[in-house]
Write a protein that holds these residues in place. Structure first.
Motif: not given
Length: 393
Positions: A17-32
């Motif tokens: 819900d925080l991302r928004g409807p129909e917004v796919p999640p962005k993967a959290l990589d090791a650098r981040a």
């Protein structure tokens, strides 16, 4: 309290819900994740990364576009070099692992090398397949190369799925992380800043690999030295160095334990908060400002929202914009106005070491400026001196 499964489902729905409807999640990589661990007090980054919000897109929508990230050319060059390193079933990569990390073991060329298939559906499936492949390779007591395995690491109560370049299982059952970078290694050494960043990133992989190892009986050893593979000099030939990441691993683990759990941060937000990039800028700004941030100049090299946070910090006169070292020395003085008031005796406890140091610095500055004014006044009375503002010829 709801069962853990229902609680996890509710959290995932809340983050969606925080991302928004129909917004796919962005993967959290090791650098981040390494950058997040370096700034554990920033709830803004913790929640946005945990919810899978694309901060680069969010920064554009806020009117503070980010210059953070690699160029397309750097990506292509890095992918081409990694493909060269892993060619022929990873023969050259395993040779470097044997040479730099385990010279006493049987050479990889002397026995078959296992390269398990890690394909599965979704990150959870790939992480489970990776764990199974690691267990099987350890029991087989031979060399094994896991190309882009998937590892899971708990971050603030939410799993982060990480993908190292490679993990190698040694014949004695120990595991090693391999990190492949496209910056050069000249005469056996590379840019210290880039090596440090690679070490912090690799330390995250080591922590995630240790979580997998802890579930086996007996748990295999995860090497605290990782193999950093880079181009040699100005060629495209690979060379490597062993990098000890024990310090980075300890710091990262300590910082991750200090992160506030994501559900606590999300629960404190106003109802209806959303970070969908198609929302009006005013609404997005209100949503972002509802999360506390801990800006420092170091964020400019590690976070897509750094320009937005810097502008806010400067507007508020926050001393964090001057750097973490300065912020630490100023104690409870959090704004530039507080610092100036304390320095000139208008506020602050005289017994506070930071206030005392500021007042002493202000006295020394006033004394120096006073001496300069006296010298200018004396010089103005000398014969042949020009009136103020009139140049001498």
């Amino acid at each position: 309290m709801p069962p853990p499964r229902k609680q996890g489902t509710a959290l995932r729905q809340r983050l969606a819900d925080l991302r928004g409807p129909e917004v796919p999640p962005k993967a959290l990589d090791a650098r981040a994740l390494a950058a997040l661990a370096a700034n554990p007090g920033c709830e803004r980054r913790a929640l946005l990364d945990g919810a899978g919000v694309n901060k680069a897109v969010l920064a554009d929508a806020l009117g503070s576009p980010s210059a953070f990230g690699q160029s397309q050319f750097a990506f292509m060059r890095g992918n081409a070099f990694e493909a060269r390193v892993k060619a022929d079933g990873g023969a050259e990569l395993l040779r470097l692992v044997h040479e730099r990390l385990d010279p006493g073991a049987e050479p990889p060329a002397a026995s078959p090398v296992s390269v398990p298939d890690l394909a599965a559906v979704g990150p959870e499936g790939r992480a489970a397949r990776t764990a199974l492949a690691l267990r099987e390779a350890t029991d087989a007591a031979g060399w094994a190369l896991l190309d882009h395995p998937m590892l899971a690491l708990d971050v603030a109560g939410s799993p982060a799925f990480l993908e190292p370049d490679a993990v190698v299982v040694h014949p004695d059952g120990t595991w090693s992380v391999v990190e492949i970078k496209s910056f050069p290694m000249l005469d056996g050494s590379a840019d210290p800043a880039k090596v440090g960043a690679a070490a912090r990133q690799s330390a995250v992989y080591v922590l995630a690999l240790e979580e997998v190892a802890a579930r086996l009986d007996p748990p295999p050893e995860v090497h605290h030295r990782v193999l950093l593979v880079c181009p040699k000099d100005f060629t495209n030939l690979p060379t490597a160095a062993a990098v000890d990441v024990r310090k980075q691993r300890a710091v990262t683990r300590r910082q991750l334990t200090r992160l506030t759990r994501i559900e606590e941060i999300a629960g404190a937000l106003p109802e209806g908060t959303c970070f969908a990039p198609d929302l009006p800028r005013e609404q997005l700004t209100t949503a972002v400002e509802a999360l506390s941030a801990t800006y420092a100049p170091e964020c400019l090299a590690a976070c897509e929202l750094a320009f937005h946070c810097r502008a806010r910090a400067r507007t508020e006169g926050a001393v964090t914009s001057l750097g973490r070292a300065t912020r630490a020395e100023l104690g409870g003085l959090t704004t530039v106005d507080d610092v100036l008031a304390a320095a000139h005796g208008r506020a602050g406890d005289p017994d506070d070491p930071a206030v005392a140091a500021l007042r002493r610095a202000a006295e020394l500055r006033a004394e120096a400026l006073g001496v300069s004014a006296e010298r200018r006044e004396a010089a103005a009375t000398l014969p042949g001196s020009a009136p103020e503002g009139v140049p001498c010829h």
